[in-house]
Design an enzyme around this catalytic site. Sequence first.
Site, mmCIF file in Angstrom:
data_model
loop_
_atom_site.group_PDB
_atom_site.id
_atom_site.type_symbol
_atom_site.label_atom_id
_atom_site.label_comp_id
_atom_site.label_asym_id
_atom_site.label_seq_id
_atom_site.Cartn_x
_atom_site.Cartn_y
_atom_site.Cartn_z
ATOM 1 N N CYS A 9 10.337 35.196 107.822
ATOM 2 C CA CYS A 9 10.513 36.359 108.681
ATOM 3 C C CYS A 9 10.056 35.976 110.090
ATOM 4 C CB CYS A 9 9.661 37.505 108.136
ATOM 5 S SG CYS A 9 9.603 38.944 109.192
ATOM 6 N N CYS A 60 16.327 36.464 113.593
ATOM 7 C CA CYS A 60 15.833 37.365 112.544
ATOM 8 C C CYS A 60 16.564 36.953 111.274
ATOM 9 C CB CYS A 60 16.156 38.823 112.899
ATOM 10 S SG CYS A 60 15.883 39.965 111.526
HETATM 11 N N1 DGL Z 1 13.773 39.522 108.629
HETATM 12 C C1 DGL Z 1 12.718 39.716 109.518
HETATM 13 C C2 DGL Z 1 12.760 38.793 110.728
HETATM 14 O O1 DGL Z 1 13.190 37.671 110.599
HETATM 15 C C3 DGL Z 1 12.211 41.116 109.747
HETATM 16 C C4 DGL Z 1 13.149 42.180 110.050
HETATM 17 C C5 DGL Z 1 12.435 43.511 110.030
HETATM 18 O O2 DGL Z 1 11.832 43.831 109.004
HETATM 19 O O3 DGL Z 1 12.484 44.203 111.058
HETATM 20 O O4 DGL Z 1 12.343 39.133 111.796
#
Ligand code: DGL
Length: 290
Positions: free
Chosen positions: A124, A234
């Site tokens: 993440c 993301c």
């Molecule tokens: N998938 C995550 C990222 O790479 C988080 C997205 C979220 O929960 O806002 O930032």
Amino acid sequence: MSRGLGDVYKRQIICSYIANGYIKLSSYAPYQACWKCDSIKNKVKWKKETTMNNNPIGVFDSGIGGLSVLRQIIKLLPNEKYIYYADTDNVPYGLKTKEQILEYVENAIDFLNSKKVKAIVVACNTATSVAIKDVRHDYNIPIIGIEPAIKPAIENRKNKKVLLMATPVTVKGEKIKDLIQKLEANDIVELIAMPKLVEFAERGEFNTERVKEYIRESLERFNLEEYSYLVLGCTHFPYFKTTLKEILPDSICIIDGSIGVAERLKEVLEENKILGSCLLYTSDAADDMQ
Ligand code: DGL
């Protein structure tokens, strides 16, 4: 002539041998039944002196995003075991405060630690951006974070600009500013926050008219012909690659950081001598299986 278990010879081969195609695991599959046989211990022929650790690797994200990273990791390290944790109670991280995100990350790491993982991948960007420094300091197993793939985009941009798409927390964070500054790319990289894509992804909505409209509206203010790269900062965003390609000029390359994380994880497992291994058995005593 039938053979007893005492005739079985065990060899241990580090998993990278298998991954690199030196041997075919499938040909030895029938012998995996001998895995637990103690009586063969004295006849063990160790093929390779190696330290190993067959505990699982923990991978987590706020939701389904990290699965796009896990996919790349499994491609590179197919002989490891994995535990994936999606913090779906708290998704989206990208609209939360730093304090909240740090708490979520610590909880996720505590949970994965309780499952006896040997390393953790924070799949993440938002969590990495906010919490990686703190958690690396506080826990004593390797913790690998993900970083937007800005560096390769800058290296290959052919004099055009680079657009980074991420969550609001990542876009506003110090970590991304430091990275752009370090690469002396302040005039080259533009940032855009696309929080709704996380919501769409969690709903399994990737190519609807609503998604397309949101992307078109968000990108309206950019002259896309000036850009050669779109960096997906993301882990929820790779699911929109097909939709993005429909909207963006053909000349824009879309990249994400998942291959980089998989490669870094492999390096860390090697450095710490905790790569998983595959135990193989054969019923003959031939010396060399390579
Ligand atoms: N998938 C995550 C990222 O790479 C988080 C997205 C979220 O929960 O806002 O930032």
